[in-house]
Design a protein around this motif. Structure first.
Motif, PDB file in Angstrom:
ATOM      1  N   VAL A   1       0.834  -1.203   0.000  1.00 49.04           N
ATOM      2  CA  VAL A   1       0.000   0.000   0.000  1.00 49.04           C
ATOM      3  C   VAL A   1       0.868   1.253   0.000  1.00 49.04           C
ATOM      4  CG1 VAL A   1      -0.224   0.186   2.521  1.00 49.04           C
ATOM      5  CG2 VAL A   1      -2.039   1.055   1.046  1.00 49.04           C
ATOM      6  N   LYS A   2       0.420   2.286  -0.743  1.00 49.00           N
ATOM      7  CA  LYS A   2       1.244   3.486  -0.936  1.00 49.00           C
ATOM      8  C   LYS A   2       0.433   4.749  -0.647  1.00 49.00           C
ATOM      9  CE  LYS A   2       4.011   1.124  -4.427  1.00 49.00           C
ATOM     10  NZ  LYS A   2       5.117   0.883  -3.469  1.00 49.00           N
ATOM     11  N   LEU A   3       1.084   5.678   0.043  1.00 49.09           N
ATOM     12  CA  LEU A   3       0.451   6.940   0.433  1.00 49.09           C
ATOM     13  C   LEU A   3       0.259   7.856  -0.773  1.00 49.09           C
ATOM     14  CD1 LEU A   3      -0.368   8.747   2.952  1.00 49.09           C
ATOM     15  CD2 LEU A   3       1.939   9.707   2.753  1.00 49.09           C
ATOM     16  N   ILE A   4      -0.864   8.569  -0.796  1.00 48.48           N
ATOM     17  CA  ILE A   4      -1.113   9.586  -1.824  1.00 48.48           C
ATOM     18  C   ILE A   4      -1.344  10.957  -1.185  1.00 48.48           C
ATOM     19  CG2 ILE A   4      -2.650  10.327  -3.684  1.00 48.48           C
ATOM     20  CD1 ILE A   4      -3.181   7.363  -4.255  1.00 48.48           C
ATOM     21  N   HIS A   5      -2.255  11.032  -0.218  1.00 45.51           N
ATOM     22  CA  HIS A   5      -2.519  12.299   0.461  1.00 45.51           C
ATOM     23  C   HIS A   5      -2.796  12.009   1.929  1.00 45.51           C
ATOM     24  CE1 HIS A   5      -7.169  12.084   0.231  1.00 45.51           C
ATOM     25  NE2 HIS A   5      -6.697  10.919  -0.155  1.00 45.51           N
TER      26      HIS A   5
ATOM     27  N   ALA B   1       2.231   2.489 -10.132  1.00 43.67           N
ATOM     28  CA  ALA B   1       1.584   3.166 -11.262  1.00 43.67           C
ATOM     29  C   ALA B   1       0.337   3.924 -10.811  1.00 43.67           C
ATOM     30  CB  ALA B   1       1.223   2.150 -12.342  1.00 43.67           C
ATOM     31  N   ALA B   2      -0.468   3.305  -9.961  1.00 39.44           N
ATOM     32  CA  ALA B   2      -1.669   3.967  -9.451  1.00 39.44           C
ATOM     33  C   ALA B   2      -1.298   5.162  -8.587  1.00 39.44           C
ATOM     34  CB  ALA B   2      -2.509   2.974  -8.658  1.00 39.44           C
ATOM     35  N   GLN B   3      -0.262   5.009  -7.768  1.00 38.60           N
ATOM     36  CA  GLN B   3       0.195   6.117  -6.928  1.00 38.60           C
ATOM     37  C   GLN B   3       0.613   7.310  -7.787  1.00 38.60           C
ATOM     38  OE1 GLN B   3       4.022   5.710  -4.997  1.00 38.60           O
ATOM     39  NE2 GLN B   3       3.246   6.710  -3.137  1.00 38.60           N
ATOM     40  N   SER B   4       1.386   7.049  -8.832  1.00 37.25           N
ATOM     41  CA  SER B   4       1.849   8.120  -9.712  1.00 37.25           C
ATOM     42  C   SER B   4       0.685   8.811 -10.413  1.00 37.25           C
ATOM     43  CB  SER B   4       2.816   7.540 -10.753  1.00 37.25           C
ATOM     44  OG  SER B   4       3.223   8.537 -11.667  1.00 37.25           O
ATOM     45  N   ASN B   5      -0.275   8.035 -10.904  1.00 41.72           N
ATOM     46  CA  ASN B   5      -1.421   8.588 -11.619  1.00 41.72           C
ATOM     47  C   ASN B   5      -2.257   9.496 -10.734  1.00 41.72           C
ATOM     48  OD1 ASN B   5      -4.462   8.425 -12.354  1.00 41.72           O
ATOM     49  ND2 ASN B   5      -3.454   7.813 -14.256  1.00 41.72           N
ATOM     50  N   ILE B   6      -2.590   9.012  -9.532  1.00 39.74           N
ATOM     51  CA  ILE B   6      -3.472   9.792  -8.660  1.00 39.74           C
ATOM     52  C   ILE B   6      -2.732  10.978  -8.053  1.00 39.74           C
ATOM     53  CG2 ILE B   6      -4.973   9.714  -6.632  1.00 39.74           C
ATOM     54  CD1 ILE B   6      -5.476   6.773  -7.270  1.00 39.74           C
ATOM     55  N   SER B   7      -1.446  10.807  -7.758  1.00 38.89           N
ATOM     56  CA  SER B   7      -0.659  11.932  -7.257  1.00 38.89           C
ATOM     57  C   SER B   7      -0.633  13.061  -8.280  1.00 38.89           C
ATOM     58  CB  SER B   7       0.764  11.483  -6.929  1.00 38.89           C
ATOM     59  OG  SER B   7       0.768  10.557  -5.867  1.00 38.89           O
ATOM     60  N   LYS B   8      -0.521  12.699  -9.559  1.00 39.28           N
ATOM     61  CA  LYS B   8      -0.548  13.705 -10.628  1.00 39.28           C
ATOM     62  C   LYS B   8      -1.903  14.390 -10.674  1.00 39.28           C
ATOM     63  CE  LYS B   8       0.345  14.379 -15.559  1.00 39.28           C
ATOM     64  NZ  LYS B   8       0.671  13.728 -16.852  1.00 39.28           N
TER      65      LYS B   8
ATOM     66  N   LEU C   1      -7.406  17.938  -9.879  1.00 42.73           N
ATOM     67  CA  LEU C   1      -8.566  17.294 -10.473  1.00 42.73           C
ATOM     68  C   LEU C   1      -9.509  16.684  -9.432  1.00 42.73           C
ATOM     69  CD1 LEU C   1      -7.007  15.516 -13.595  1.00 42.73           C
ATOM     70  CD2 LEU C   1      -8.310  17.648 -13.521  1.00 42.73           C
ATOM     71  N   PRO C   2      -8.995  16.019  -8.386  1.00 47.27           N
ATOM     72  CA  PRO C   2      -9.906  15.433  -7.398  1.00 47.27           C
ATOM     73  C   PRO C   2     -10.770  16.499  -6.730  1.00 47.27           C
ATOM     74  CG  PRO C   2      -7.708  14.515  -7.165  1.00 47.27           C
ATOM     75  CD  PRO C   2      -7.593  15.677  -8.104  1.00 47.27           C
ATOM     76  N   GLN C   3     -12.002  16.125  -6.441  1.00 44.10           N
ATOM     77  CA  GLN C   3     -12.934  17.026  -5.767  1.00 44.10           C
ATOM     78  C   GLN C   3     -13.205  16.485  -4.372  1.00 44.10           C
ATOM     79  OE1 GLN C   3     -16.361  17.478  -8.376  1.00 44.10           O
ATOM     80  NE2 GLN C   3     -15.021  17.551 -10.175  1.00 44.10           N
ATOM     81  N   LYS C   4     -12.983  17.329  -3.375  1.00 38.66           N
ATOM     82  CA  LYS C   4     -13.163  16.934  -1.982  1.00 38.66           C
ATOM     83  C   LYS C   4     -14.151  17.883  -1.314  1.00 38.66           C
ATOM     84  CE  LYS C   4      -8.755  17.425  -1.428  1.00 38.66           C
ATOM     85  NZ  LYS C   4      -7.451  17.573  -0.759  1.00 38.66           N
ATOM     86  N   LYS C   5     -15.023  17.317  -0.500  1.00 42.16           N
ATOM     87  CA  LYS C   5     -15.954  18.142   0.264  1.00 42.16           C
ATOM     88  C   LYS C   5     -15.942  17.673   1.715  1.00 42.16           C
ATOM     89  CE  LYS C   5     -19.863  19.689  -1.467  1.00 42.16           C
ATOM     90  NZ  LYS C   5     -21.281  19.777  -1.943  1.00 42.16           N
TER      91      LYS C   5
ATOM     92  N   LEU D   1     -12.633  11.346  -7.950  1.00 38.66           N
ATOM     93  CA  LEU D   1     -11.456  11.404  -8.817  1.00 38.66           C
ATOM     94  C   LEU D   1     -11.544  10.341  -9.902  1.00 38.66           C
ATOM     95  CD1 LEU D   1      -9.757   8.779  -7.695  1.00 38.66           C
ATOM     96  CD2 LEU D   1      -8.840  10.392  -6.068  1.00 38.66           C
ATOM     97  N   LYS D   2     -10.567  10.352 -10.812  1.00 44.35           N
ATOM     98  CA  LYS D   2     -10.548   9.380 -11.905  1.00 44.35           C
ATOM     99  C   LYS D   2      -9.805   8.119 -11.482  1.00 44.35           C
ATOM    100  CE  LYS D   2     -10.850  12.443 -15.935  1.00 44.35           C
ATOM    101  NZ  LYS D   2     -10.188  12.848 -17.202  1.00 44.35           N
TER     102      LYS D   2
END
Length: 237
Positions: free
Chosen positions: A70-74, A91-98, A104-108, A220-221
């Protein structure tokens, strides 16, 4: 509140003593969504997102006991609860970090602040720079001369009563992601979040047993499918 050295040692020792079954049960309880690439969880309030310098009890460390990949993103502040997404491969970490870098991600978030703030249905934005202030660690402050701006959108949801005091329930949408941004922005407009162990004092602090700030929605995507995905966590206060 800060832990004493003795409390930190006791918590670290207790964490090391837990069997694997404890971490598996914990992970199952907080999992919102999981597939081969991502892991969305609902972080409890009072738990670090990652290990601190001395306190080695965190969400990431617990998930690593279940899945070492498992890898940290935020992150979320220790006192904040709600949705966090982790990657399960590089690969998933790099994509979402970008995606986060590109905003792009929307947080509420949902929060409750001390006092009656504006009218129900009111919307607006708070746009003032927030920076760390080393002389009042761990506090952050508004600094109009700071180069990095911070932007928060808000909506007033309701005026409520909490233990005999008037509070205001609000939605907060951070456009930028500065540390302590939402908490400091509300202090800046004169309405501190209730139960905040860092910024609240007196009745505003004691009125609630925890910081009333919860990461309720995340969008997010998907890093592989490319489709937008939405998750929501019920507000616990």
């Amino acid at each position: 509140m800060p832990f004493t050295d003795e409390e930190v040692d006791a918590l670290n020792e207790q964490e090391r003593a837990y069997p694997l079954e404890f971490f598996q049960a914990f992970a199952k309880e907080i999992t919102v969504y999981e597939d081969d690439d991502i892991w969305v969880v609902d972080k409890p309030a009072g738990l670090l997102s990652v290990d601190g310098k001395t306190l080695k009890v965190s969400l990431l460390a617990r998930l690593e006991r279940v899945n070492p990949a498992v890898k940290l993103i935020h992150r979320l502040d220790m006192d904040t609860s709600g949705l966090l997404i982790f990657a399960k491969n590089a690969a998933a970490q790099s994509n979402i970090s970008k995606q986060f870098i590109e905003r792009l991600p929307q947080k509420k978030y949902q929060a409750r602040v001390f006092g009656k703030w504006q009218e129900v249905g009111a919307t607006g934005k708070i746009s003032v720079p927030v920076r760390y202030e080393p002389t009042t660690k761990p506090r952050h402050i508004v600094d109009h001369n700071w180069s990095k701006n911070a932007l928060t959108l808000y909506e007033v949801m309701a005026h409520e009563e909490c233990n005999g005091q008037t509070v205001t329930r609000i939605f907060l949408k951070p456009v930028t992601g500065r540390s302590h941004q939402l908490r400091v922005h509300m202090v800046h407009v004169g309405y501190v979040m209730i139960g905040d162990p860092i910024y609240a004092e007196g009745t505003a602090l004691t009125i609630a047993p925890r910081l009333n700030l919860h990461a309720q929605q995340l969008r997010l995507k998907h890093p592989v499918l490319g489709a937008w995905m939405d998750w929501e966590s019920p507000c616990p206060f």
